[in-house]
Design a protein around this motif. Structure first.
Motif, mmCIF file in Angstrom:
data_model
loop_
_atom_site.group_PDB
_atom_site.id
_atom_site.type_symbol
_atom_site.label_atom_id
_atom_site.label_comp_id
_atom_site.label_asym_id
_atom_site.label_seq_id
_atom_site.Cartn_x
_atom_site.Cartn_y
_atom_site.Cartn_z
ATOM 1 N N ARG A 116 41.909 42.394 94.752
ATOM 2 C CA ARG A 116 42.064 43.648 95.493
ATOM 3 C C ARG A 116 41.734 43.405 96.960
ATOM 4 N NH1 ARG A 116 39.038 48.681 96.662
ATOM 5 N NH2 ARG A 116 40.325 50.468 96.121
ATOM 6 N N GLN A 117 42.620 43.833 97.833
ATOM 7 C CA GLN A 117 42.351 43.738 99.262
ATOM 8 C C GLN A 117 43.182 44.777 100.003
ATOM 9 O OE1 GLN A 117 43.421 39.679 100.405
ATOM 10 N NE2 GLN A 117 45.313 40.384 101.323
ATOM 11 N N PHE A 146 37.824 42.591 98.249
ATOM 12 C CA PHE A 146 36.864 43.310 97.415
ATOM 13 C C PHE A 146 36.472 42.442 96.226
ATOM 14 C CE2 PHE A 146 38.992 46.507 99.843
ATOM 15 C CZ PHE A 146 38.061 47.510 100.048
ATOM 16 N N ARG A 147 35.293 42.712 95.699
ATOM 17 C CA ARG A 147 34.769 41.997 94.548
ATOM 18 C C ARG A 147 34.499 42.993 93.425
ATOM 19 N NH1 ARG A 147 29.549 41.061 93.183
ATOM 20 N NH2 ARG A 147 28.873 41.749 95.261
ATOM 21 N N ARG A 148 34.982 42.667 92.229
ATOM 22 C CA ARG A 148 34.798 43.568 91.095
ATOM 23 C C ARG A 148 33.371 43.459 90.565
ATOM 24 N NH1 ARG A 148 37.991 46.473 87.813
ATOM 25 N NH2 ARG A 148 39.965 45.589 88.535
ATOM 26 N N THR A 149 32.791 44.608 90.258
ATOM 27 C CA THR A 149 31.405 44.647 89.781
ATOM 28 C C THR A 149 31.290 44.957 88.302
ATOM 29 O OG1 THR A 149 31.248 46.997 90.406
ATOM 30 C CG2 THR A 149 30.571 45.350 92.044
ATOM 31 N N PRO A 151 33.821 45.482 84.287
ATOM 32 C CA PRO A 151 35.079 45.217 83.589
ATOM 33 C C PRO A 151 36.196 46.094 84.130
ATOM 34 C CG PRO A 151 33.599 46.493 82.203
ATOM 35 C CD PRO A 151 32.794 46.078 83.402
ATOM 36 N N ARG A 152 37.389 45.603 83.984
ATOM 37 C CA ARG A 152 38.548 46.342 84.466
ATOM 38 C C ARG A 152 38.756 47.595 83.629
ATOM 39 N NH1 ARG A 152 44.607 43.807 85.436
ATOM 40 N NH2 ARG A 152 45.622 45.757 86.122
ATOM 41 N N PRO A 176 35.254 53.028 92.351
ATOM 42 C CA PRO A 176 34.315 52.603 91.308
ATOM 43 C C PRO A 176 34.698 51.229 90.763
ATOM 44 C CG PRO A 176 34.992 54.881 90.972
ATOM 45 C CD PRO A 176 35.871 54.332 92.043
ATOM 46 N N GLY A 177 33.721 50.374 90.613
ATOM 47 C CA GLY A 177 33.958 49.051 90.078
ATOM 48 C C GLY A 177 34.288 47.988 91.103
ATOM 49 N N TRP A 178 34.355 48.378 92.383
ATOM 50 C CA TRP A 178 34.657 47.426 93.451
ATOM 51 C C TRP A 178 33.650 47.566 94.575
ATOM 52 C CZ3 TRP A 178 38.355 43.784 92.745
ATOM 53 C CH2 TRP A 178 39.367 44.037 91.814
#
Length: 213
Positions: A116-117, A146-149, A151-152, A176-178
């Motif tokens: 994701r960017q 971006f970095r995922r924090t 699960p998808r 949320p999640g990024w």
């Protein structure tokens, strides 16, 4: 009586420091320039590959030639979408890019489908005229990754609808999640051409046609 020795003028005083740099102003018309052209990768890499290509600039502009300002604006819009993507909504990028490309089949190039960017800033720079009357615009973009924090999640992809002329694939700056990661500057130079109906498009094949070896 001997004449007094005159004081040396400023022009006769020896210069002990390094010589002043010579500034050479380039001529208005040049046979060729070398710029970084956009060269997409068929393997779908995360970033476009750049290559140096010589493009003639001494071609007379016809009535349908692309203007410098309109080319800069269109190229900036394309780069903002081309370097933005979101794996939670993978189809949106291609939908947005298709109307901007002369060949819509290239809408999936330049991205592997993961990550994701988003492009935060685009700065169009110099432009070069191509033999076909188009423009190659150097665009410098600041890209935020971006970095995922976690699960998808199961996310329903957004639908642009039949009219995507004003749609964008640039994801929001917070979701949320990024979490935001590093920002980098990237420079690409997409070729802008005018179609017979007057519309502007990005012609990715112009890189090969306009090259001189």
């Amino acid at each position: 009586m001997p004449r007094p020795r005159s004081v040396a003028s400023e022009a006769e005083v020896p210069v002990t420091g390094p010589p002043a740099p010579v500034v050479r102003i380039p001529a208005t018309r040049r046979p060729a320039q070398r710029v970084a052209l956009l060269c997409t990768s068929a393997t779908g890499s995360d970033r476009p590959r750049r290559t140096l290509t010589a493009v003639a600039t001494d071609v007379a502009a016809g009535p349908d030639a692309v203007g410098e300002l309109e080319a800069a604006a269109f190229a900036g819009r394309f780069v903002a979408e081309f370097l933005s993507w979101d794996e939670d909504d993978p189809a949106r990028r291609a939908e947005v890019l298709r109307p901007l490309l002369r060949d819509p089949s290239g809408a999936t190039l330049g991205w592997s489908g993961t990550g994701r960017q988003r492009v935060e800033t685009v700065l169009p720079g110099r432009t070069l005229r191509t033999p076909c009357g188009g423009r190659i615009v150097e665009v410098t973009a600041r890209v935020r990754t971006f970095r995922r924090t976690g699960p998808r999640p199961d996310v329903t992809p957004t639908v642009c609808g039949s009219d995507v002329s004003g749609a964008s694939c640039c994801p929001p700056d917070s979701s949320p999640g990024w979490v935001p990661a590093e920002a980098t500057w990237t420079r690409v130079a997409p070729p802008v051409v005018r179609l017979p109906d007057g519309a502007l498009r990005i012609d990715l094949t112009l890189t090969a046609r306009g090259s001189q070896r």
